[in-house]
Enzyme design. Structure first.
Site, short mmCIF file in Angstrom:
data_model
loop_
_atom_site.label_atom_id
_atom_site.label_comp_id
_atom_site.label_asym_id
_atom_site.label_seq_id
_atom_site.Cartn_x
_atom_site.Cartn_y
_atom_site.Cartn_z
N ARG A 1 -39.23 7.94 -10.67
CA ARG A 1 -39.16 7.67 -12.01
C ARG A 1 -40.18 7.30 -12.81
O ARG A 1 -39.86 7.53 -14.16
CB ARG A 1 -38.06 6.77 -12.18
CG ARG A 1 -36.51 7.25 -11.74
CD ARG A 1 -35.43 6.21 -11.68
NE ARG A 1 -35.72 5.35 -10.81
CZ ARG A 1 -35.14 4.32 -10.43
NH1 ARG A 1 -33.98 3.93 -11.14
NH2 ARG A 1 -35.39 3.64 -9.30
N TYR B 1 -26.02 -1.93 3.81
CA TYR B 1 -25.15 -1.13 2.76
C TYR B 1 -23.75 -0.84 3.03
O TYR B 1 -22.91 -0.76 2.39
CB TYR B 1 -26.06 -0.03 2.28
CG TYR B 1 -27.32 -0.42 1.58
CD1 TYR B 1 -27.24 -0.38 0.08
CD2 TYR B 1 -28.44 -0.43 2.17
CE1 TYR B 1 -28.24 -0.86 -0.59
CE2 TYR B 1 -29.66 -0.91 1.48
CZ TYR B 1 -29.59 -0.95 -0.07
OH TYR B 1 -30.72 -1.42 -0.52
O1 CP3 Z 1 -40.91 7.15 -1.01
C1 CP3 Z 1 -40.42 8.27 -1.31
O2 CP3 Z 1 -41.01 8.55 -2.43
C2 CP3 Z 1 -39.50 9.05 -0.55
C3 CP3 Z 1 -38.02 8.91 -1.13
C4 CP3 Z 1 -37.26 7.94 -0.96
C5 CP3 Z 1 -36.36 7.34 -1.86
N1 CP3 Z 1 -35.58 6.44 -1.33
C6 CP3 Z 1 -35.90 7.85 -3.04
C7 CP3 Z 1 -35.24 7.44 -4.18
C8 CP3 Z 1 -37.34 6.80 0.07
C9 CP3 Z 1 -38.34 6.69 1.18
C10 CP3 Z 1 -36.18 6.08 -0.18
C11 CP3 Z 1 -35.86 4.76 0.73
C12 CP3 Z 1 -34.89 4.01 0.15
N2 CP3 Z 1 -33.61 3.98 -0.28
C13 CP3 Z 1 -34.87 2.38 0.58
C14 CP3 Z 1 -35.86 1.81 1.43
C15 CP3 Z 1 -37.06 1.70 0.91
C16 CP3 Z 1 -37.05 0.61 -0.31
O3 CP3 Z 1 -37.19 0.72 -1.42
O4 CP3 Z 1 -36.95 -0.85 0.35
C17 CP3 Z 1 -33.80 1.81 0.30
C18 CP3 Z 1 -33.35 0.33 0.24
C19 CP3 Z 1 -33.06 2.99 -0.48
C20 CP3 Z 1 -31.68 2.89 -1.13
C21 CP3 Z 1 -31.57 2.94 -2.54
N3 CP3 Z 1 -31.93 4.42 -3.01
C22 CP3 Z 1 -31.47 2.22 -3.59
C23 CP3 Z 1 -31.33 0.75 -3.58
C24 CP3 Z 1 -31.85 3.10 -4.68
C25 CP3 Z 1 -31.72 2.65 -5.95
C26 CP3 Z 1 -33.14 1.81 -6.54
C27 CP3 Z 1 -33.36 1.97 -7.84
O5 CP3 Z 1 -34.47 1.57 -8.27
O6 CP3 Z 1 -32.55 2.11 -8.73
C28 CP3 Z 1 -31.98 4.45 -4.21
C29 CP3 Z 1 -32.22 5.38 -5.39
C30 CP3 Z 1 -33.46 6.21 -5.11
N4 CP3 Z 1 -34.11 6.60 -3.84
C31 CP3 Z 1 -34.36 6.65 -6.00
C32 CP3 Z 1 -35.48 7.48 -5.52
C33 CP3 Z 1 -36.64 8.09 -6.18
C34 CP3 Z 1 -34.23 6.45 -7.51
C35 CP3 Z 1 -33.16 7.43 -7.98
C36 CP3 Z 1 -33.12 7.95 -9.31
O7 CP3 Z 1 -33.77 8.72 -9.43
O8 CP3 Z 1 -32.51 7.18 -10.23
#
Ligand code: CP3
Length: 341
Positions: A28, A150
Protein backbone atom coordinates in the site's frame (compact mmCIF):
# COMPACT_ATOMS: atom_id res chain seq x y z
CA UNK A 1 20.99 -19.80 -11.24
CA UNK A 2 24.59 -18.83 -10.55
CA UNK A 3 24.00 -15.26 -11.72
CA UNK A 4 21.25 -14.61 -9.17
CA UNK A 5 22.87 -12.66 -6.33
CA UNK A 6 20.31 -13.71 -3.74
CA UNK A 7 20.70 -17.40 -4.60
CA UNK A 8 24.47 -17.04 -4.32
CA UNK A 9 24.10 -15.68 -0.80
CA UNK A 10 21.70 -18.51 0.06
CA UNK A 11 24.43 -20.92 -0.96
CA UNK A 12 26.78 -19.23 1.51
CA UNK A 13 28.60 -16.53 -0.48
CA UNK A 14 29.17 -13.07 0.95
CA UNK A 15 28.42 -10.26 -1.50
CA UNK A 16 29.11 -6.55 -1.17
CA UNK A 17 26.69 -4.87 -1.59
CA UNK A 18 24.33 -7.56 -0.33
CA UNK A 19 21.26 -8.43 -2.40
CA UNK A 20 18.08 -6.72 -1.20
CA UNK A 21 14.35 -7.29 -1.16
CA UNK A 22 11.68 -5.85 1.09
CA UNK A 23 8.99 -7.73 2.97
CA UNK A 24 5.62 -6.51 1.61
CA UNK A 25 7.46 -4.84 -1.27
CA UNK A 26 4.22 -4.97 -3.26
CA UNK A 27 1.88 -3.04 -1.03
CA UNK A 28 0.00 0.00 0.00
CA UNK A 29 2.95 2.43 0.02
CA UNK A 30 2.80 2.29 -3.81
CA UNK A 31 0.03 4.40 -5.43
CA UNK A 32 -0.10 1.99 -8.37
CA UNK A 33 -0.75 -0.89 -5.93
CA UNK A 34 -3.75 0.91 -4.44
CA UNK A 35 -5.11 1.47 -7.91
CA UNK A 36 -4.62 -2.20 -8.84
CA UNK A 37 -6.19 -3.35 -5.61
CA UNK A 38 -9.31 -1.32 -6.29
CA UNK A 39 -9.86 -3.48 -9.35
CA UNK A 40 -10.28 -6.69 -7.33
CA UNK A 41 -13.53 -7.64 -5.62
CA UNK A 42 -11.69 -8.14 -2.33
CA UNK A 43 -8.21 -8.99 -1.08
CA UNK A 44 -8.56 -12.78 -1.37
CA UNK A 45 -9.91 -12.39 -4.90
CA UNK A 46 -6.81 -10.28 -5.63
CA UNK A 47 -4.62 -13.17 -4.42
CA UNK A 48 -6.49 -15.64 -6.65
CA UNK A 49 -6.34 -13.47 -9.82
CA UNK A 50 -3.09 -14.22 -11.68
CA UNK A 51 -3.39 -11.11 -13.90
CA UNK A 52 -3.60 -8.81 -10.88
CA UNK A 53 -1.13 -10.74 -8.72
CA UNK A 54 1.56 -10.81 -11.43
CA UNK A 55 1.16 -7.08 -11.95
CA UNK A 56 1.47 -6.44 -8.18
CA UNK A 57 4.74 -8.40 -8.10
CA UNK A 58 6.18 -6.42 -11.01
CA UNK A 59 5.26 -2.95 -9.70
CA UNK A 60 8.08 -2.49 -7.15
CA UNK A 61 10.58 -4.07 -9.58
CA UNK A 62 9.89 -1.34 -12.16
CA UNK A 63 10.74 1.32 -9.63
CA UNK A 64 13.64 -0.09 -7.61
CA UNK A 65 16.83 -2.09 -8.19
CA UNK A 66 15.72 -5.02 -6.03
CA UNK A 67 17.23 -8.51 -6.29
CA UNK A 68 14.12 -10.58 -5.75
CA UNK A 69 10.46 -10.83 -6.60
CA UNK A 70 8.16 -12.26 -3.96
CA UNK A 71 4.97 -13.96 -5.00
CA UNK A 72 1.92 -11.81 -4.33
CA UNK A 73 -0.39 -13.87 -2.16
CA UNK A 74 -1.03 -14.23 1.57
CA UNK A 75 -0.26 -16.75 4.30
CA UNK A 76 -4.01 -17.10 4.86
CA UNK A 77 -4.71 -18.72 1.48
CA UNK A 78 -3.77 -22.03 3.15
CA UNK A 79 -6.56 -22.03 5.77
CA UNK A 80 -8.90 -20.67 3.09
CA UNK A 81 -8.03 -23.64 0.87
CA UNK A 82 -8.50 -26.02 3.80
CA UNK A 83 -12.11 -24.86 4.01
CA UNK A 84 -11.84 -22.20 6.72
CA UNK A 85 -13.01 -19.21 4.72
CA UNK A 86 -10.93 -16.02 5.11
CA UNK A 87 -12.22 -12.48 4.59
CA UNK A 88 -10.77 -9.03 5.26
CA UNK A 89 -12.50 -6.27 7.22
CA UNK A 90 -11.41 -2.92 5.79
CA UNK A 91 -9.10 -1.04 8.12
CA UNK A 92 -8.90 -3.98 10.55
CA UNK A 93 -7.45 -7.08 8.92
CA UNK A 94 -8.19 -10.72 8.33
CA UNK A 95 -11.10 -12.66 9.82
CA UNK A 96 -11.91 -16.37 10.03
CA UNK A 97 -14.55 -18.27 11.98
CA UNK A 98 -12.65 -18.86 15.26
CA UNK A 99 -12.05 -22.35 16.68
CA UNK A 100 -11.94 -21.20 20.30
CA UNK A 101 -15.35 -22.44 21.42
CA UNK A 102 -15.84 -24.99 18.67
CA UNK A 103 -14.72 -28.57 18.25
CA UNK A 104 -12.11 -29.04 15.52
CA UNK A 105 -13.83 -29.07 12.13
CA UNK A 106 -13.01 -31.46 9.29
CA UNK A 107 -10.43 -29.93 6.97
CA UNK A 108 -10.26 -30.35 3.22
CA UNK A 109 -7.61 -32.89 2.25
CA UNK A 110 -4.35 -31.40 0.91
CA UNK A 111 -5.08 -32.50 -2.65
CA UNK A 112 -8.36 -30.62 -2.70
CA UNK A 113 -6.67 -27.63 -1.05
CA UNK A 114 -4.02 -27.60 -3.75
CA UNK A 115 -6.69 -27.47 -6.45
CA UNK A 116 -8.18 -24.39 -4.74
CA UNK A 117 -4.73 -22.76 -4.90
CA UNK A 118 -4.13 -23.43 -8.60
CA UNK A 119 -4.34 -19.67 -9.44
CA UNK A 120 -1.42 -19.05 -7.08
CA UNK A 121 0.77 -21.54 -8.96
CA UNK A 122 -0.39 -20.02 -12.24
CA UNK A 123 0.90 -16.66 -10.92
CA UNK A 124 4.27 -18.22 -10.07
CA UNK A 125 4.52 -19.90 -13.50
CA UNK A 126 3.77 -16.64 -15.32
CA UNK A 127 6.34 -14.78 -13.22
CA UNK A 128 8.94 -17.42 -14.01
CA UNK A 129 8.42 -16.63 -17.73
CA UNK A 130 8.47 -12.86 -17.23
CA UNK A 131 11.18 -12.06 -14.72
CA UNK A 132 14.65 -10.88 -15.69
CA UNK A 133 17.19 -13.68 -15.11
CA UNK A 134 19.06 -11.86 -12.34
CA UNK A 135 15.94 -11.81 -10.15
CA UNK A 136 15.27 -14.52 -7.59
CA UNK A 137 11.63 -15.58 -7.34
CA UNK A 138 10.59 -16.20 -3.73
CA UNK A 139 7.59 -18.34 -2.82
CA UNK A 140 6.22 -18.43 0.72
CA UNK A 141 3.88 -19.82 3.31
CA UNK A 142 3.07 -18.94 6.88
CA UNK A 143 4.67 -20.95 9.65
CA UNK A 144 2.32 -23.58 11.09
CA UNK A 145 1.95 -21.81 14.46
CA UNK A 146 1.39 -18.37 12.90
CA UNK A 147 -1.33 -19.70 10.61
CA UNK A 148 -2.80 -21.69 13.51
CA UNK A 149 -3.13 -18.48 15.56
CA UNK A 150 -5.44 -17.01 12.91
CA UNK A 151 -7.43 -20.25 12.75
CA UNK A 152 -7.75 -20.42 16.52
CA UNK A 153 -8.77 -16.87 17.36
CA UNK A 154 -10.16 -15.86 13.97
CA UNK A 155 -8.21 -12.58 13.90
CA UNK A 156 -4.84 -10.97 14.67
CA UNK A 157 -4.03 -9.20 17.91
CA UNK A 158 -2.38 -10.55 21.05
CA UNK A 159 -2.04 -14.31 21.25
CA UNK A 160 -3.24 -14.90 24.83
CA UNK A 161 -6.25 -16.91 23.64
CA UNK A 162 -4.01 -19.05 21.42
CA UNK A 163 -1.64 -19.91 24.26
CA UNK A 164 -4.64 -20.78 26.45
CA UNK A 165 -5.95 -23.03 23.66
CA UNK A 166 -2.51 -24.67 23.48
CA UNK A 167 -2.62 -25.52 27.21
CA UNK A 168 -6.29 -26.50 27.33
CA UNK A 169 -6.56 -28.45 24.07
CA UNK A 170 -3.08 -29.85 23.33
CA UNK A 171 -4.44 -32.74 21.28
CA UNK A 172 -6.45 -30.37 19.08
CA UNK A 173 -3.44 -28.10 18.66
CA UNK A 174 -1.35 -31.10 17.57
CA UNK A 175 -3.93 -32.05 14.93
CA UNK A 176 -4.17 -28.46 13.71
CA UNK A 177 -0.39 -28.14 13.37
CA UNK A 178 -0.15 -31.49 11.60
CA UNK A 179 -2.78 -30.46 9.05
CA UNK A 180 -0.96 -27.16 8.48
CA UNK A 181 2.45 -28.81 8.14
CA UNK A 182 1.17 -31.11 5.40
CA UNK A 183 -0.84 -28.44 3.56
CA UNK A 184 2.02 -25.89 3.78
CA UNK A 185 4.57 -28.43 2.54
CA UNK A 186 2.35 -29.27 -0.44
CA UNK A 187 1.72 -25.56 -1.06
CA UNK A 188 5.43 -24.69 -1.01
CA UNK A 189 6.37 -27.70 -3.13
CA UNK A 190 3.78 -26.65 -5.73
CA UNK A 191 5.28 -23.14 -5.82
CA UNK A 192 8.76 -24.55 -6.40
CA UNK A 193 7.44 -26.86 -9.14
CA UNK A 194 5.84 -23.79 -10.77
CA UNK A 195 9.17 -21.95 -10.75
CA UNK A 196 9.98 -20.41 -7.34
CA UNK A 197 13.76 -20.39 -6.72
CA UNK A 198 13.50 -20.43 -2.94
CA UNK A 199 10.82 -20.12 -0.27
CA UNK A 200 10.31 -18.22 2.95
CA UNK A 201 8.38 -19.46 5.96
CA UNK A 202 6.81 -16.46 7.76
CA UNK A 203 6.60 -17.46 11.43
CA UNK A 204 5.52 -13.92 12.26
CA UNK A 205 4.08 -14.71 15.70
CA UNK A 206 7.01 -16.47 17.34
CA UNK A 207 6.98 -14.15 20.32
CA UNK A 208 5.78 -14.74 23.84
CA UNK A 209 6.03 -18.53 24.03
CA UNK A 210 7.66 -20.32 26.96
CA UNK A 211 10.36 -22.71 25.75
CA UNK A 212 8.32 -25.96 25.95
CA UNK A 213 5.49 -24.37 23.96
CA UNK A 214 8.01 -22.91 21.50
CA UNK A 215 9.21 -26.49 20.99
CA UNK A 216 5.77 -28.01 20.39
CA UNK A 217 4.23 -25.10 18.47
CA UNK A 218 7.20 -23.82 16.44
CA UNK A 219 10.36 -25.94 16.48
CA UNK A 220 8.80 -29.38 15.94
CA UNK A 221 6.24 -28.34 13.29
CA UNK A 222 8.88 -26.36 11.38
CA UNK A 223 11.28 -29.28 11.53
CA UNK A 224 8.48 -31.50 10.19
CA UNK A 225 7.65 -28.99 7.46
CA UNK A 226 11.26 -28.76 6.28
CA UNK A 227 11.64 -32.56 6.37
CA UNK A 228 8.38 -33.04 4.47
CA UNK A 229 9.49 -30.55 1.81
CA UNK A 230 12.75 -32.42 1.35
CA UNK A 231 10.85 -35.72 1.21
CA UNK A 232 8.70 -34.23 -1.56
CA UNK A 233 11.91 -33.68 -3.53
CA UNK A 234 12.21 -29.92 -2.95
CA UNK A 235 15.86 -28.89 -2.96
CA UNK A 236 15.25 -25.12 -3.03
CA UNK A 237 16.72 -23.09 -0.15
CA UNK A 238 14.34 -22.30 2.71
CA UNK A 239 14.46 -19.00 4.63
CA UNK A 240 12.83 -19.22 8.06
CA UNK A 241 11.63 -15.99 9.68
CA UNK A 242 10.82 -16.51 13.36
CA UNK A 243 9.75 -12.95 14.16
CA UNK A 244 9.89 -12.29 17.88
CA UNK A 245 11.69 -15.54 18.80
CA UNK A 246 14.11 -13.50 20.93
CA UNK A 247 16.26 -15.71 23.13
CA UNK A 248 14.99 -18.79 21.25
CA UNK A 249 16.20 -17.48 17.86
CA UNK A 250 19.26 -19.73 18.02
CA UNK A 251 17.27 -22.90 18.61
CA UNK A 252 15.13 -22.06 15.56
CA UNK A 253 18.23 -21.42 13.41
CA UNK A 254 20.05 -24.56 14.60
CA UNK A 255 17.26 -27.10 14.91
CA UNK A 256 14.65 -26.58 12.20
CA UNK A 257 16.76 -27.37 9.14
CA UNK A 258 16.15 -24.05 7.38
CA UNK A 259 18.88 -22.85 5.01
CA UNK A 260 18.87 -19.24 6.14
CA UNK A 261 17.19 -17.24 8.85
CA UNK A 262 15.42 -13.90 8.90
CA UNK A 263 16.39 -11.55 11.72
CA UNK A 264 13.67 -9.28 13.11
CA UNK A 265 14.07 -5.61 13.94
CA UNK A 266 15.01 -5.96 17.60
CA UNK A 267 17.47 -8.85 17.26
CA UNK A 268 21.09 -7.65 17.07
CA UNK A 269 23.04 -8.98 14.08
CA UNK A 270 25.91 -10.00 16.36
CA UNK A 271 23.55 -12.08 18.51
CA UNK A 272 22.05 -13.71 15.41
CA UNK A 273 25.55 -14.52 14.12
CA UNK A 274 26.62 -16.09 17.41
CA UNK A 275 23.45 -18.13 17.75
CA UNK A 276 23.06 -19.38 14.15
CA UNK A 277 25.23 -22.17 12.76
CA UNK A 278 28.57 -21.04 11.33
CA UNK A 279 28.13 -19.52 7.86
CA UNK A 280 24.32 -19.66 7.83
CA UNK A 281 23.01 -16.79 5.67
CA UNK A 282 21.16 -14.10 7.64
CA UNK A 283 18.45 -11.76 6.35
CA UNK A 284 17.36 -8.43 7.78
CA UNK A 285 16.81 -6.20 9.65
CA UNK A 286 16.27 -2.47 9.02
CA UNK A 287 13.51 -0.98 11.18
CA UNK A 288 10.43 -0.29 8.99
CA UNK A 289 10.00 2.95 10.97
CA UNK A 290 13.49 4.11 9.93
CA UNK A 291 12.31 3.91 6.31
CA UNK A 292 9.61 6.45 7.15
CA UNK A 293 12.17 8.77 8.76
CA UNK A 294 13.84 9.03 5.33
CA UNK A 295 16.77 11.25 4.44
CA UNK A 296 20.08 11.11 6.33
CA UNK A 297 18.60 9.07 9.16
CA UNK A 298 17.54 6.35 6.74
CA UNK A 299 20.92 6.40 4.96
CA UNK A 300 22.74 6.09 8.29
CA UNK A 301 20.54 3.19 9.42
CA UNK A 302 20.95 1.35 6.09
CA UNK A 303 24.73 1.58 6.45
CA UNK A 304 24.67 0.56 10.09
CA UNK A 305 22.54 -2.52 9.33
CA UNK A 306 24.73 -3.45 6.36
CA UNK A 307 27.90 -3.13 8.45
CA UNK A 308 26.39 -5.06 11.34
CA UNK A 309 25.95 -8.13 9.11
CA UNK A 310 29.30 -7.77 7.32
CA UNK A 311 30.65 -11.01 8.82
CA UNK A 312 27.85 -13.15 7.35
CA UNK A 313 26.36 -14.07 4.03
CA UNK A 314 23.68 -11.36 4.17
CA UNK A 315 20.43 -10.56 2.41
CA UNK A 316 19.40 -7.00 3.15
CA UNK A 317 15.75 -6.63 4.17
CA UNK A 318 13.60 -4.93 6.76
CA UNK A 319 13.05 -6.51 10.18
CA UNK A 320 9.33 -6.75 9.35
CA UNK A 321 7.04 -5.66 6.50
CA UNK A 322 7.18 -2.16 5.05
CA UNK A 323 4.25 -0.02 6.23
CA UNK A 324 1.72 1.94 4.14
CA UNK A 325 3.20 5.20 5.55
CA UNK A 326 6.50 4.72 3.69
CA UNK A 327 6.92 6.52 0.38
CA UNK A 328 8.42 5.27 -2.89
CA UNK A 329 11.09 8.00 -2.59
CA UNK A 330 12.18 6.61 0.77
CA UNK A 331 12.53 3.12 -0.68
CA UNK A 332 14.59 4.60 -3.53
CA UNK A 333 16.81 6.26 -0.90
CA UNK A 334 17.22 2.92 0.88
CA UNK A 335 18.31 1.07 -2.26
CA UNK A 336 20.64 3.89 -3.32
CA UNK A 337 22.24 3.99 0.13
CA UNK A 338 22.86 0.26 -0.07
CA UNK A 339 24.00 -0.02 -3.67
CA UNK A 340 24.91 3.44 -4.87
CA UNK A 341 27.56 4.55 -2.48
O1 CP3 B 1 5.90 -9.51 0.96
C1 CP3 B 1 5.17 -9.40 -0.04
O2 CP3 B 1 5.14 -8.36 -0.74
C2 CP3 B 1 4.38 -10.60 -0.51
C3 CP3 B 1 2.98 -10.64 -0.21
C4 CP3 B 1 2.55 -10.88 1.22
C5 CP3 B 1 1.34 -10.37 1.72
N1 CP3 B 1 1.13 -10.87 2.96
C6 CP3 B 1 0.44 -9.45 1.00
C7 CP3 B 1 -0.49 -8.65 1.79
C8 CP3 B 1 3.09 -11.67 2.22
C9 CP3 B 1 4.43 -12.41 2.23
C10 CP3 B 1 2.19 -11.67 3.32
C11 CP3 B 1 2.41 -12.44 4.54
C12 CP3 B 1 1.50 -12.29 5.67
N2 CP3 B 1 0.14 -12.13 5.65
C13 CP3 B 1 1.90 -12.41 7.02
C14 CP3 B 1 3.29 -12.71 7.48
C15 CP3 B 1 4.19 -11.53 7.38
C16 CP3 B 1 3.92 -10.45 8.35
O3 CP3 B 1 3.64 -9.33 7.91
O4 CP3 B 1 4.05 -10.70 9.57
C17 CP3 B 1 0.76 -12.25 7.83
C18 CP3 B 1 0.71 -12.27 9.33
C19 CP3 B 1 -0.35 -12.09 6.95
C20 CP3 B 1 -1.79 -11.97 7.30
C21 CP3 B 1 -2.28 -10.66 6.85
N3 CP3 B 1 -2.49 -10.31 5.54
C22 CP3 B 1 -2.56 -9.54 7.65
C23 CP3 B 1 -2.43 -9.50 9.17
C24 CP3 B 1 -2.99 -8.53 6.79
C25 CP3 B 1 -3.49 -7.16 7.16
C26 CP3 B 1 -2.27 -6.35 7.38
C27 CP3 B 1 -2.49 -4.89 7.31
O5 CP3 B 1 -1.45 -4.21 7.42
O6 CP3 B 1 -3.61 -4.42 7.13
C28 CP3 B 1 -2.89 -9.01 5.47
C29 CP3 B 1 -3.20 -8.27 4.23
C30 CP3 B 1 -2.11 -8.11 3.22
N4 CP3 B 1 -1.33 -9.11 2.78
C31 CP3 B 1 -1.78 -6.92 2.52
C32 CP3 B 1 -0.76 -7.26 1.61
C33 CP3 B 1 -0.11 -6.37 0.59
C34 CP3 B 1 -2.46 -5.57 2.68
C35 CP3 B 1 -3.78 -5.77 2.07
C36 CP3 B 1 -4.34 -4.51 1.48
O7 CP3 B 1 -4.04 -4.25 0.30
O8 CP3 B 1 -5.11 -3.86 2.18
Amino acid sequence: MAEKALMRVLSGERLDPPPVWIMRQAGRYLPEYLELRARAKDFMDFCYSPDLAVEAVLQPLRRFDLDAAILFSDILVVPDALGRKVWFVAGEGPRLEPLLDAPLPAFADPEQALRHLAPVYETVARLRQTLAPHLTLIGFAGGPWTVATYLIQGEGGDKDRCRRFAYQRPADLAILLEVLVEASAQHLAAQVRAGADCVQIFESWSEGLPEPLFETAILNPTKALVARLRALGVEAPIIGFPRGAGALFGRYARETGVTAVGVDTQTPAAFARREAPQGMPLQGNLDPQAVIAGGETLVREVRRVKDSFAGSPHIFNLGHGITPQATPDQVATLVAALKGA
